[in-house]
Design a protein around this motif. Structure first.
Motif, PDB file in Angstrom:
ATOM      1  N   GLU A 129       0.831  -1.205   0.000  1.00  0.00           N
ATOM      2  CA  GLU A 129       0.000   0.000   0.000  1.00  0.00           C
ATOM      3  C   GLU A 129       0.863   1.252   0.000  1.00  0.00           C
ATOM      4  O   GLU A 129       0.561   2.228  -0.700  1.00  0.00           O
ATOM      5  N   ALA A 173       1.088   4.193  -2.941  1.00  0.00           N
ATOM      6  CA  ALA A 173       1.008   5.635  -2.679  1.00  0.00           C
ATOM      7  C   ALA A 173       2.217   6.358  -3.278  1.00  0.00           C
ATOM      8  O   ALA A 173       2.093   7.459  -3.839  1.00  0.00           O
ATOM      9  N   PRO A 205      -7.630  -2.659   0.775  1.00  0.00           N
ATOM     10  CA  PRO A 205      -7.021  -1.321   0.868  1.00  0.00           C
ATOM     11  C   PRO A 205      -5.977  -1.054  -0.217  1.00  0.00           C
ATOM     12  O   PRO A 205      -5.910   0.056  -0.764  1.00  0.00           O
ATOM     13  N   ASP A 238      -7.954  -0.642  -3.561  1.00  0.00           N
ATOM     14  CA  ASP A 238      -8.709   0.613  -3.656  1.00  0.00           C
ATOM     15  C   ASP A 238      -7.791   1.801  -3.901  1.00  0.00           C
ATOM     16  O   ASP A 238      -8.100   2.689  -4.715  1.00  0.00           O
ATOM     17  N   ARG A 239      -6.643   1.826  -3.212  1.00  0.00           N
ATOM     18  CA  ARG A 239      -5.728   2.952  -3.410  1.00  0.00           C
ATOM     19  C   ARG A 239      -5.146   2.933  -4.824  1.00  0.00           C
ATOM     20  O   ARG A 239      -5.011   3.979  -5.469  1.00  0.00           O
ATOM     21  N   GLY A 263      -5.742   5.841  -7.680  1.00  0.00           N
ATOM     22  CA  GLY A 263      -4.606   6.496  -8.314  1.00  0.00           C
ATOM     23  C   GLY A 263      -4.609   6.341  -9.819  1.00  0.00           C
ATOM     24  O   GLY A 263      -4.351   7.295 -10.562  1.00  0.00           O
TER      25      GLY A 263
END
Length: 557
Positions: free
Chosen positions: A152, A156, A180, A183-184, A188
């Protein structure tokens, strides 16, 4: 030296080698590789860091988990140098190799740098990655880590610094099994494609299409389709003009559905596109529009294309507008489907296609399509028209005549046996296919003579004729072929010996009967000698199975 002595004591008969990445390995007699201890970090060698990456990428494209481990460590060496431009170039090599990114990702989960490599590789990846300030290589490798929290953070970092070379790794995480992370990555990817589709679509699209078949891959495909729909003509035309067949078909289907192309564009694609799927789809759209608008010039132009999938669609269009004479003129076409459409048009015009083929085959220079057409519409009574063509000076005519006689069921063994030594490999191939059902009439020693011939196509023909003549004949021929100097033939022989030896091995789950080897004492001795000669090519495991089978066989009188 310690490792060499250990290998020589445990695995005698091999040789010590060192690969390009500083790993000592032992090559066994069967050519197999047993890897030893890593004695140092990868040696970058000639060409500098990027040269080492190129060699590692080439090796990982064809080898297994060990080569993937080497690639990871070479990438870590590049990342440790701190040169962002070199790191991005290294990642570009990885993403440019078809399927390598997905293999690395699967390797990280299913074979995660285990054994003596797990601690070093995983620790170094995690040490190199520190968040948004990390380099592209460390970020890409961290995105495949087994720890979801680390993946994750890597996602990011990729969104914060969207290098084009790391975008395929971001796409992979949109199908991650941890929500998680998934979804991130999806958020993005959607933002990046919305902000600048022209910059990100070219690097994202190939990986997205590889995810299309995955359970969670639909989101990325939908986002790319939406970005493509809102992109400028320069963007989608650039994507259509580059990439592989899957990418071209994806873009072309969207362009067709949105009406972005004109009739002239479809005609050009049907005539010149390198992908058969795009050509066929473009021809279909072009001919449909030409039928609606009565553009006979377009239909006739495509009917003269050198591509059979384009010709058949164009001829179907001419049939729909009632121009059967133009269609019937293709009775001698080399494409079977085109000939079928032409014969249907000829029937409506009252033309007897069989009589047409009689005349065409009797010409001084018969067309290949006419010979094939006669075989499709004629009977065994038409065979006398084809037999004179077996001595035609053109190899293509001879091959087509043999195929025609086979289709008519009018094969005469005496006519075709001399063609087994024809100068043309195509004629040899067709003669072999025609004689295989009639092996009882072929001279018994001829296949063995062909198997020992100096020409590759004759050895292949001899082997094909020997198959199906009993287990003893198949095994002897396969062992001889295993020693063939041609790699493809040797591989075929090895595969057949392996199949026979494994089928002969006793197993509790196999329901099919084991092959029964019925041989004389002389034949048994010959098989044992051939098996010994083929040990290196077969490998230790297969050789052991074969030796057990031969030892269990009791020769007859």
């Amino acid at each position: 030296m310690v490792h060499a002595l250990w290998f020589r004591a445990v695995l005698p008969g091999g040789s010590l080698r060192e690969n390009g990445f500083g790993r000592i390995c032992w090559l066994g007699q069967d050519g197999g590789v047993i890897w030893g201890k890593r004695v140092q970090r990868p040696v970058l060698g000639e060409g500098g860091p990027l040269g080492a990456v190129r060699r590692a990428v080439d090796g990982a494209a064809v080898a297994g988990w060990e080569a993937l481990n080497d690639l990871v460590e070479v990438l870590l060496e590049v990342d440790a140098a701190g040169d962002e431009e070199a790191a991005r170039s290294a990642l570009a090599m990885v993403t440019g190799a078809a399927g390598l990114v997905t293999r690395l990702d699967a390797h990280a989960r299913q074979g995660p740098w285990y054994g003596p490599y797990q601690e070093a590789a995983v620790r170094r990846v995690r040490a190199r990655f520190s968040g948004a300030t990390s380099g592209p290589v460390a970020t890409a490798l961290a995105s495949m880590d087994g720890d979801g929290r680390l993946r994750e953070r890597a996602v990011a970092a990729m969104v914060a610094r969207p290098w084009p070379e790391v975008m395929p790794f971001l796409v992979l995480r949109t199908a991650d099994w941890v929500k998680p992370v998934r979804d991130r990555a999806r958020a993005g990817l959607a933002l990046l494609l919305a902000d600048d589709p022209g910059a990100h679509l070219p690097v994202v699209l190939p990986m997205v299409l590889r995810l299309d078949a995955r359970v969670r891959g639909g989101f990325a495909v939908t986002q790319v389709r939406a970005a493509l729909l809102s992109s400028s003509p320069e963007v989608w035309r650039g994507l259509f003009g580059s990439g592989g067949c899957r990418q071209r078909r994806f873009v072309f289907d969207i362009a067709v559905s949105q009406g972005w192309l004109r009739l002239a564009d479809y005609v050009t694609s049907a005539e010149t596109d390198p992908d058969v799927g795009v050509r066929a789809r473009a021809a279909e759209v072009a001919c449909r529009e030409a039928v609606w608008t009565r553009r006979l010039d377009v239909l006739r132009r495509l009917a003269g294309s050198r591509r059979p999938e384009v010709r058949v669609v164009a001829l179907t269009g001419l049939v729909r507008v009632g121009h059967d004479p133009d269609v019937a003129a293709h009775l001698d076409d080399e494409a079977p489907l085109v000939r079928a459409v032409a014969r249907d048009a000829a029937r409506r015009l009252g033309i007897d296609a069989r009589e047409h083929y009689w005349t065409a085959v009797s010409a001084a220079q018969p067309l290949l399509g006419a010979i094939a057409g006669l075989a499709e519409t004629g009977s065994a009574a038409d065979a006398p028209l084809l037999r004179p063509l077996l001595s035609h000076p053109l190899a293509k005519v001879r091959a087509q005549a043999v195929r025609g006689l086979r289709m008519l069921g009018a094969v005469v063994v005496g006519d075709l046996v001399p063609l087994l030594r024809d100068p043309s490999p195509a004629v040899v191939r067709e003669a072999t296919a025609a004689l295989r059902p009639l092996l009882g009439a072929v001279p018994p020693g001829l296949p063995w003579e062909l198997l020992a011939d100096g020409r590759v196509e004759l050895r292949r023909a001899g082997y094909r004729l020997l198959r199906g003549n009993g287990v003893d004949v198949e095994l002897r021929a396969a062992l001889l072929l295993t020693l063939d100097p041609d790699p493809r033939l040797a591989g075929r022989g090895k595969a057949d010996v392996t199949r026979l030896a494994r089928d002969a091995e006793r197993t509790t789950w196999r329901r099919s009967p084991r092959p029964q080897l019925t041989v004389t004492a002389t034949q048994h001795t010959e098989l044992v000698e051939l098996a010994a000669r083929a040990t290196t090519a077969l490998g230790e495991d297969n050789s052991q199975k074969l030796a057990t089978w031969l030892a269990r066989t009791r020769p007859g009188g």
